[in-house]
Design an enzyme around this catalytic site. Sequence first.
Site, PDB file in Angstrom:
ATOM      1  N   LYS A   1       0.833  -1.213   0.000  1.00 28.93           N
ATOM      2  CA  LYS A   1       0.000   0.000   0.000  1.00 28.93           C
ATOM      3  C   LYS A   1       0.866   1.262   0.000  1.00 28.93           C
ATOM      4  O   LYS A   1       0.610   2.186  -0.759  1.00 28.93           O
ATOM      5  CB  LYS A   1      -0.920   0.041   1.242  1.00 28.93           C
ATOM      6  CG  LYS A   1      -1.859  -1.142   1.366  1.00 28.93           C
ATOM      7  CD  LYS A   1      -2.829  -0.983   2.533  1.00 28.93           C
ATOM      8  CE  LYS A   1      -2.193  -0.922   3.892  1.00 28.93           C
ATOM      9  NZ  LYS A   1      -1.591  -2.181   4.362  1.00 28.93           N
TER      10      LYS A   1
ATOM     11  N   ARG B   1      -9.435   0.789   9.202  1.00 29.44           N
ATOM     12  CA  ARG B   1      -9.089  -0.600   9.508  1.00 29.44           C
ATOM     13  C   ARG B   1     -10.215  -1.313  10.228  1.00 29.44           C
ATOM     14  O   ARG B   1     -10.058  -2.492  10.568  1.00 29.44           O
ATOM     15  CB  ARG B   1      -7.849  -0.619  10.395  1.00 29.44           C
ATOM     16  CG  ARG B   1      -6.521  -0.897   9.654  1.00 29.44           C
ATOM     17  CD  ARG B   1      -5.417  -0.841  10.689  1.00 29.44           C
ATOM     18  NE  ARG B   1      -4.218  -1.554  10.368  1.00 29.44           N
ATOM     19  CZ  ARG B   1      -3.127  -1.017   9.809  1.00 29.44           C
ATOM     20  NH1 ARG B   1      -3.139   0.227   9.411  1.00 29.44           N
ATOM     21  NH2 ARG B   1      -2.053  -1.749   9.632  1.00 29.44           N
TER      22      ARG B   1
ATOM     23  N   ARG C   1      13.172  -9.516   3.638  1.00 27.01           N
ATOM     24  CA  ARG C   1      13.500  -8.102   3.901  1.00 27.01           C
ATOM     25  C   ARG C   1      14.309  -7.969   5.199  1.00 27.01           C
ATOM     26  O   ARG C   1      15.290  -7.234   5.260  1.00 27.01           O
ATOM     27  CB  ARG C   1      12.209  -7.277   3.965  1.00 27.01           C
ATOM     28  CG  ARG C   1      12.431  -5.788   4.044  1.00 27.01           C
ATOM     29  CD  ARG C   1      11.223  -5.005   3.525  1.00 27.01           C
ATOM     30  NE  ARG C   1       9.996  -5.400   4.180  1.00 27.01           N
ATOM     31  CZ  ARG C   1       9.597  -4.904   5.350  1.00 27.01           C
ATOM     32  NH1 ARG C   1      10.334  -4.022   5.993  1.00 27.01           N
ATOM     33  NH2 ARG C   1       8.457  -5.295   5.889  1.00 27.01           N
TER      34      ARG C   1
ATOM     35  N   ARG D   1      12.213  -2.470  12.553  1.00 24.53           N
ATOM     36  CA  ARG D   1      11.066  -1.924  13.302  1.00 24.53           C
ATOM     37  C   ARG D   1      10.578  -2.928  14.348  1.00 24.53           C
ATOM     38  O   ARG D   1      10.655  -4.136  14.129  1.00 24.53           O
ATOM     39  CB  ARG D   1       9.933  -1.667  12.308  1.00 24.53           C
ATOM     40  CG  ARG D   1       9.572  -0.227  12.151  1.00 24.53           C
ATOM     41  CD  ARG D   1       8.718  -0.006  10.928  1.00 24.53           C
ATOM     42  NE  ARG D   1       7.421  -0.658  10.979  1.00 24.53           N
ATOM     43  CZ  ARG D   1       6.520  -0.583   9.989  1.00 24.53           C
ATOM     44  NH1 ARG D   1       6.801   0.106   8.899  1.00 24.53           N
ATOM     45  NH2 ARG D   1       5.370  -1.194  10.084  1.00 24.53           N
TER      46      ARG D   1
ATOM     47  N   ARG E   1      -0.786  -9.654  12.882  1.00 23.21           N
ATOM     48  CA  ARG E   1      -1.379  -8.540  12.134  1.00 23.21           C
ATOM     49  C   ARG E   1      -2.240  -9.066  10.974  1.00 23.21           C
ATOM     50  O   ARG E   1      -3.253  -8.470  10.634  1.00 23.21           O
ATOM     51  CB  ARG E   1      -0.268  -7.614  11.598  1.00 23.21           C
ATOM     52  CG  ARG E   1       0.517  -6.952  12.736  1.00 23.21           C
ATOM     53  CD  ARG E   1       1.726  -6.239  12.209  1.00 23.21           C
ATOM     54  NE  ARG E   1       1.366  -4.936  11.698  1.00 23.21           N
ATOM     55  CZ  ARG E   1       2.008  -4.311  10.731  1.00 23.21           C
ATOM     56  NH1 ARG E   1       3.028  -4.866  10.128  1.00 23.21           N
ATOM     57  NH2 ARG E   1       1.625  -3.122  10.346  1.00 23.21           N
TER      58      ARG E   1
HETATM   59  P1  AMP Z   1       0.820   0.257   9.339  1.00 29.76           P
HETATM   60  O1  AMP Z   1       2.087   1.011   9.188  1.00 29.76           O
HETATM   61  O2  AMP Z   1      -0.328   0.877   8.589  1.00 29.76           O
HETATM   62  O3  AMP Z   1       0.933  -1.197   9.051  1.00 29.76           O
HETATM   63  O4  AMP Z   1       0.401   0.379  10.877  1.00 29.76           O
HETATM   64  C1  AMP Z   1       1.250  -0.065  11.925  1.00 29.76           C
HETATM   65  C2  AMP Z   1       0.437  -0.271  13.199  1.00 29.76           C
HETATM   66  O5  AMP Z   1      -0.162   0.983  13.591  1.00 29.76           O
HETATM   67  C3  AMP Z   1      -0.752  -1.233  13.071  1.00 29.76           C
HETATM   68  O6  AMP Z   1      -0.357  -2.575  13.244  1.00 29.76           O
HETATM   69  C4  AMP Z   1      -1.634  -0.744  14.223  1.00 29.76           C
HETATM   70  O7  AMP Z   1      -1.118  -1.151  15.485  1.00 29.76           O
HETATM   71  C5  AMP Z   1      -1.466   0.763  14.133  1.00 29.76           C
HETATM   72  N1  AMP Z   1      -2.456   1.372  13.216  1.00 29.76           N
HETATM   73  C6  AMP Z   1      -2.184   1.980  12.016  1.00 29.76           C
HETATM   74  N2  AMP Z   1      -3.308   2.406  11.435  1.00 29.76           N
HETATM   75  C7  AMP Z   1      -4.326   2.049  12.245  1.00 29.76           C
HETATM   76  C8  AMP Z   1      -5.727   2.187  12.182  1.00 29.76           C
HETATM   77  N3  AMP Z   1      -6.331   2.766  11.119  1.00 29.76           N
HETATM   78  N4  AMP Z   1      -6.471   1.697  13.217  1.00 29.76           N
HETATM   79  C9  AMP Z   1      -5.895   1.104  14.284  1.00 29.76           C
HETATM   80  N5  AMP Z   1      -4.575   0.928  14.412  1.00 29.76           N
HETATM   81  C10 AMP Z   1      -3.774   1.406  13.409  1.00 29.76           C
END
Ligand code: AMP
Length: 193
Positions: A13, A88, A127, A139, A150
């Site tokens: 994404k 989400r 990676r 990370r 996840r």
């Molecule tokens: P991402 O970088 O989008 O994969 O997000 C990393 C982490 O941030 C996710 O695993 C969640 O813990 C948190 N997070 C990001 N976006 C959301 C969202 N829209 N709702 C809830 N938690 C989020």
Amino acid sequence: MNIILLGPPGAGKGTQAKKLEEKYGLKQLSTGDMLRAEIAAGSELGLKAKSIMDGGHLISDDIIIGMIENRIEQDDCAKGVIFDGFPRTVPQAEALDKMLAAKGHSLKSVIHLVVDEEALVGRLNNRIAEMKAAGQEIRGDDNEDTLRERLKVFRDQTAPIIPYYKGKNMLAEVDGMGSIDGVEAQIDAILTA
Ligand code: AMP
């Protein structure tokens, strides 16, 4: 033009969002990036968010919705937004609909990057190996156990937004397993149709 890029972690994404930003003059809003900025700044929200994120779980809807509500008011979002990692959950999707309607805006398309979960685990492990070899920092949520959690969270809590947007005739599916350029071409075809 407002777009949602939907797909599990590691689906690409962020990569596609960057391309759309350049091509269409849109602003990528990644709630994950916003949360990581809070962690880096050592804010109260960042401190709370870190352990939840490292465990692969979701931050509460009200915090996320509040963050997006403030952010889309800013000038750099005037031409439109690519939502990356948001919504989400169904309540987040409903809140976004209301926010956009209040501004007289709407969503052009919800683009679902469909991917194979086992291939994502393989990609992540490759990676991590590359980053370790290059001496780069990994990370806190970059490991196989967290990725599997996840992916489960995606299936349980995020996938219900797929029928939500299908019901509104907004969902477009893209094969996310192709090359970066191939995925980009599929997205372009949807946006220019
Ligand atoms: P991402 O970088 O989008 O994969 O997000 C990393 C982490 O941030 C996710 O695993 C969640 O813990 C948190 N997070 C990001 N976006 C959301 C969202 N829209 N709702 C809830 N938690 C989020």
